[in-house]
Motif scaffolding. Sequence first.
Motif, PDB file in Angstrom:
ATOM      1  N   TYR A  45     -24.051 -38.861   5.547  1.00  0.00           N
ATOM      2  CA  TYR A  45     -24.594 -38.341   7.004  1.00  0.00           C
ATOM      3  C   TYR A  45     -24.528 -36.805   6.960  1.00  0.00           C
ATOM      4  O   TYR A  45     -25.376 -36.172   7.593  1.00  0.00           O
ATOM      5  N   SER A  83     -31.699 -31.752   6.743  1.00  0.00           N
ATOM      6  CA  SER A  83     -32.808 -31.770   7.748  1.00  0.00           C
ATOM      7  C   SER A  83     -32.740 -30.339   8.564  1.00  0.00           C
ATOM      8  O   SER A  83     -33.568 -29.853   8.900  1.00  0.00           O
ATOM      9  N   GLU A  95     -27.519 -35.582   5.065  1.00  0.00           N
ATOM     10  CA  GLU A  95     -28.873 -35.881   5.566  1.00  0.00           C
ATOM     11  C   GLU A  95     -28.823 -34.708   6.680  1.00  0.00           C
ATOM     12  O   GLU A  95     -30.036 -34.260   6.877  1.00  0.00           O
ATOM     13  N   THR A  96     -27.928 -34.224   7.340  1.00  0.00           N
ATOM     14  CA  THR A  96     -27.845 -33.391   8.552  1.00  0.00           C
ATOM     15  C   THR A  96     -28.198 -31.850   7.954  1.00  0.00           C
ATOM     16  O   THR A  96     -29.013 -31.265   8.238  1.00  0.00           O
TER      17      THR A  96
END
Length: 323
Positions: free
Chosen positions: A310, A317, A313-314
């Motif tokens: 997570y 992004s 991915e953050t």
Amino acid sequence: MNTQQNPLIVSVGIVAHNHVNYIARAIESVLHQKVSFAIDLIIFDDASSDGTAEIIEKYQKDYPDIIRIFLQKEKKGQVAIARELASEMKGKYSAWLDADDFWTYHGKLQCQIDFLEQNSDYTACFHDAMIKSSVATEPNALPTAIQQAHDKYRYYSQFNTYSPDFYPHNLLRRNIIPTASLVFRNRDFMPFFNSFHLPPYSFSWALQLFIIRQSRFYYFNRCWSVYLDHTEGFSKKQSADSFSLNNVRILKSLLKDNYYKRFKNKIYLSIAAEYDCIIYQPSDGKYVREYARKSQAAYFKAWWWSAIYYLMETIHSLFVSKK
């Protein structure tokens, strides 16, 4: 069986060992397929002593253009025979059928091959299977057989979660695909056999994990085969604990795989679930405590890797949004 002039060939493999009461029905279910392509039916008998080999020989004499047979004089075991079978499967597509299972729909192969021919981004496709269990009613059934029986269910879809697009992470969660249901694109399977050094429990699952690697399967919500659940079946001679522990070994081996290591959170969840299966079996307190600790550790690692993924991915992004 109608093969016409289509050069496409589908290899169908059957491995038998003391299946005298079942082998004819399995072979007939292949011969009754209505297809527009050639079927190369390859049957290995692993040193049967009950008359299975004689039945296989008779079918080969009746269908010499379709059936090839390999009769072993000494028993080699499931994995060794599967390796030899894989080396003989030369068709564009392959299907494996356990000698005590059978296909129920004469258009099964045609439907699955048509789909794969039209959808090159799928490695394989499969369907549901009916379960016919006789374990509870068979006299002198061993405790391991009763423990492994599927008499609570009539279909595989009742205790597995399938979706039309079936991905590697779905298979990692031990959603069992009936062996008789899978049709897949042929490939070189020797890398798998060269790396598989575990007991044959859950061998089909390990092979399917190799096939689906970096791809996906398609699921037909249809029941086109039967799985016979009986005391002579291979799985009924092993304890549920043996299966769970071997599943853990298979899952741990995937943690080192260059592709599957991206699913570490899901692998650890599956490992925890296998330990939970052992915990819920009747056993002494010390045994339960040992695997309860291992289960908790696996759940923690699953949480840890989920948090890591997570976070990655953050960050990704945020980096992309700034461009």
